[in-house]
Scaffold this active site. Structure first.
Site, PDB file in Angstrom:
ATOM      1  CE1 TYR A 138      -6.363  -8.424   0.368  1.00 37.87           C
ATOM      2  CE2 TYR A 138      -8.169  -9.775   0.412  1.00 37.87           C
ATOM      3  CZ  TYR A 138      -7.315  -9.074   1.032  1.00 37.87           C
ATOM      4  OH  TYR A 138      -7.411  -9.191   2.272  1.00 37.87           O
ATOM      5  CB  CYS A 160       2.816   9.677   5.207  1.00 36.62           C
ATOM      6  SG  CYS A 160       1.292   9.901   4.256  1.00 36.62           S
ATOM      7  CD  GLN A 208     -17.681  -7.089  -2.705  1.00 34.99           C
ATOM      8  OE1 GLN A 208     -17.820  -6.110  -2.403  1.00 34.99           O
ATOM      9  NE2 GLN A 208     -17.090  -7.697  -3.615  1.00 34.99           N
ATOM     10  CG  ASP A 235      -7.449  -4.708   1.472  1.00 35.31           C
ATOM     11  OD1 ASP A 235      -6.568  -3.674   1.635  1.00 35.31           O
ATOM     12  OD2 ASP A 235      -8.033  -4.757   2.563  1.00 35.31           O
ATOM     13  CB  CYS A 282      -0.459   7.733  11.152  1.00 34.12           C
ATOM     14  SG  CYS A 282       0.109   6.444   9.802  1.00 34.12           S
ATOM     15  CD  GLU A 311      -7.881 -12.208   4.006  1.00 37.77           C
ATOM     16  OE1 GLU A 311      -8.542 -11.242   3.207  1.00 37.77           O
ATOM     17  OE2 GLU A 311      -7.383 -11.966   4.909  1.00 37.77           O
ATOM     18  CD1 TRP A 319      -9.224 -12.094  10.489  1.00 40.21           C
ATOM     19  CD2 TRP A 319     -11.462 -12.853  10.866  1.00 40.21           C
ATOM     20  NE1 TRP A 319      -9.995 -11.106  10.447  1.00 40.21           N
ATOM     21  CE2 TRP A 319     -11.233 -11.430  10.690  1.00 40.21           C
ATOM     22  CE3 TRP A 319     -12.559 -13.201  11.126  1.00 40.21           C
ATOM     23  CZ2 TRP A 319     -12.296 -10.685  10.733  1.00 40.21           C
ATOM     24  CZ3 TRP A 319     -13.787 -12.515  11.120  1.00 40.21           C
ATOM     25  CH2 TRP A 319     -13.652 -11.224  11.343  1.00 40.21           C
ATOM     26  NE  ARG A 320      -6.228  -9.015  12.393  1.00 38.68           N
ATOM     27  CZ  ARG A 320      -6.712  -7.401  12.374  1.00 38.68           C
ATOM     28  NH1 ARG A 320      -6.503  -7.040  13.377  1.00 38.68           N
ATOM     29  NH2 ARG A 320      -6.521  -7.005  11.333  1.00 38.68           N
TER      30      ARG A 320
HETATM   31  S1  SF4 Z   1      -2.120  10.039   5.379  1.00 39.36           S
HETATM   32 FE1  SF4 Z   1      -0.418   9.155   5.605  1.00 39.36          FE
HETATM   33  S2  SF4 Z   1       0.005   9.848   7.999  1.00 39.36           S
HETATM   34 FE2  SF4 Z   1      -2.035  10.193   7.605  1.00 39.36          FE
HETATM   35  S3  SF4 Z   1      -2.805   8.055   8.343  1.00 39.36           S
HETATM   36 FE3  SF4 Z   1      -2.506   7.809   6.186  1.00 39.36          FE
HETATM   37  S4  SF4 Z   1      -0.527   7.062   6.188  1.00 39.36           S
HETATM   38 FE4  SF4 Z   1      -0.735   7.864   8.124  1.00 39.36          FE
END
Ligand code: SF4
Length: 366
Positions: free
Chosen positions: A131, A219, A53, A149, A213, A48, A35-36
């Site tokens: 959503y 974060c 589920q 979501d 990440c 979607e 679907w992308r």
């Molecule tokens: S907790 Fe923060 S740094 Fe760790 S994967 Fe999730 S968004 Fe990224």
């Protein structure tokens, strides 16, 4: 930081940076999912709904088969509900299929066969909540709206160190406001997909893989080393347990009696074996006989137990007892209502069944 107004302002300030980092990561790391590679709003809508589920790997073959069988909204709208349920069989949460089918008919009748781009018109269609509307509007139509979501809720709860239970109504509204602040004016669909992908691949429940990440510099959970404690789990109501019973009845030609569930009830439109829920105060055998009388006006004798299985549903856990039996009084034949019939073992799988009935078929008629 749980100064919510302050966090919303901070989200607005950081939005561009987050989008840049996330989109760069997404471009390099996204999974190649069918679907992308489409711009067809109908196919995006279908994906979607299926993904709501069901796990990605399980959805892929259903998605492909469904589009082969019903390539356009008009094809879906024209199809009988039973064919749609058969295409959905064993994926569970069948109200998704019923709503999709009903919505396709409304789209054809009221919107010229095109999914509406107006948010209110879209949300007025069966099965399309905030959503799904956000996902369709952003991914299929490029509108700058969020799509929140479960994955996105988890990511945002960590990114902004939200220390309140996620299932709390005010927390959900707050997360939606954060998502609104973050979604960019351009590439909103890609951004929403990227946020979901981050939740699916790295910012997973339990142990997020922060080392890979792209958002560690932003974060708040990572900065405070609280990523493993977030999101805060709310109290979960224990699912009640229910008991049900079904009976395998055969005619002289060894065909099996099956019954179609009412279209607007639980697992509506799917077929089953005679029986139903056991009421408080009834033994399993009494409950089975009573349901056969109420449902089919049949008096049955219940013979030996064949199997017992456990099946989980959204709101309860079910123990289903299956017996063999015989008809004492009543003559089913082909009824006027058309909601029950005799099916040969070789023919029975052309009818759509729920997972529990499929498990009975697999166990007794492999
Ligand atoms: S907790 Fe923060 S740094 Fe760790 S994967 Fe999730 S968004 Fe990224």
């Amino acid at each position: 930081m749980d100064d919510r107004q302050g966090s919303l302002e901070w989200a607005e300030q950081k939005a561009k940076e987050i989008a840049t980092l996330l989109l760069f990561w997404y471009e390099k790391n996204k999974r190649l999912l069918p679907w992308r590679t489409t711009a067809d709003p109908y196919a995006i809508w279908l994906s979607e709904i299926m993904l709501q589920q069901t796990q990605v790997d399980a959805v892929i073959p259903y998605y492909r088969r469904f589009l082969e069988q019903f390539p356009t909204i008009r094809d879906l709208a024209r199809a009988p509900l039973e064919a749609v349920l058969k295409a959905w069989e064993n994926m569970g949460y069948y109200s998704r299929a019923r709503h999709l089918h009903a919505a396709a008919r409304l789209v054809v009748d009221s919107h010229g066969g095109q999914l509406p781009q107006d948010p209110d018109d879209l949300k007025a269609l069966p099965g399309i909540g905030p959503y799904t509307a956000g996902a369709i509007l952003s991914i299929a139509f490029g509108k700058p709206v969020p799509a929140v979501d479960g994955n996105v809720k988890r990511v945002l709860s960590r990114l902004f160190a939200v220390d309140r239970p996620l299932n709390d109504g005010s927390t959900q509204r707050y997360i939606s406001l954060l998502a609104e602040k973050l979604v960019p004016a351009e590439n909103a669909g890609l951004f929403n997909s990227a946020l979901m992908e981050l939740g699916a691949l790295l910012c997973r429940p339990g142990m997020p893989t922060c080392s890979a990440c792209p958002l560690t510099s932003i974060c708040l959970a990572y900065a405070g080393n609280s990523q493993h404690q977030l999101p805060v789990a709310g109290k979960r109501a224990k699912r009640p347990h229910k008991e049900a019973a079904a009976v395998i009845l055969r005619d002289s030609g060894n065909r099996l009696l099956i019954v179609q569930r009412p279209a607007d009830g639980f697992l509506g439109g799917l077929w089953k074996f005679p029986g139903g829920m056991v009421n408080p105060g009834e033994t399993v055998s009494e409950g089975l006989k009573n349901r056969c009388r109420e449902e089919l006006n049949l008096s049955v004798s219940v013979r030996e137990p064949l199997l017992t299985l456990q099946q989980g549903y959204t709101h309860f856990q079910l123990t289903l007892h299956v017996f063999s039996g015989t008809i004492l009084e009543g003559n089913p034949g082909l009824p006027a209502t058309g909601n029950w019939l005799w099916a040969s073992v070789g023919d029975i799988r052309r009818f759509p069944f729920s997972r529990a009935e499929l498990r009975i078929l697999e166990a007794l008629f492999p």
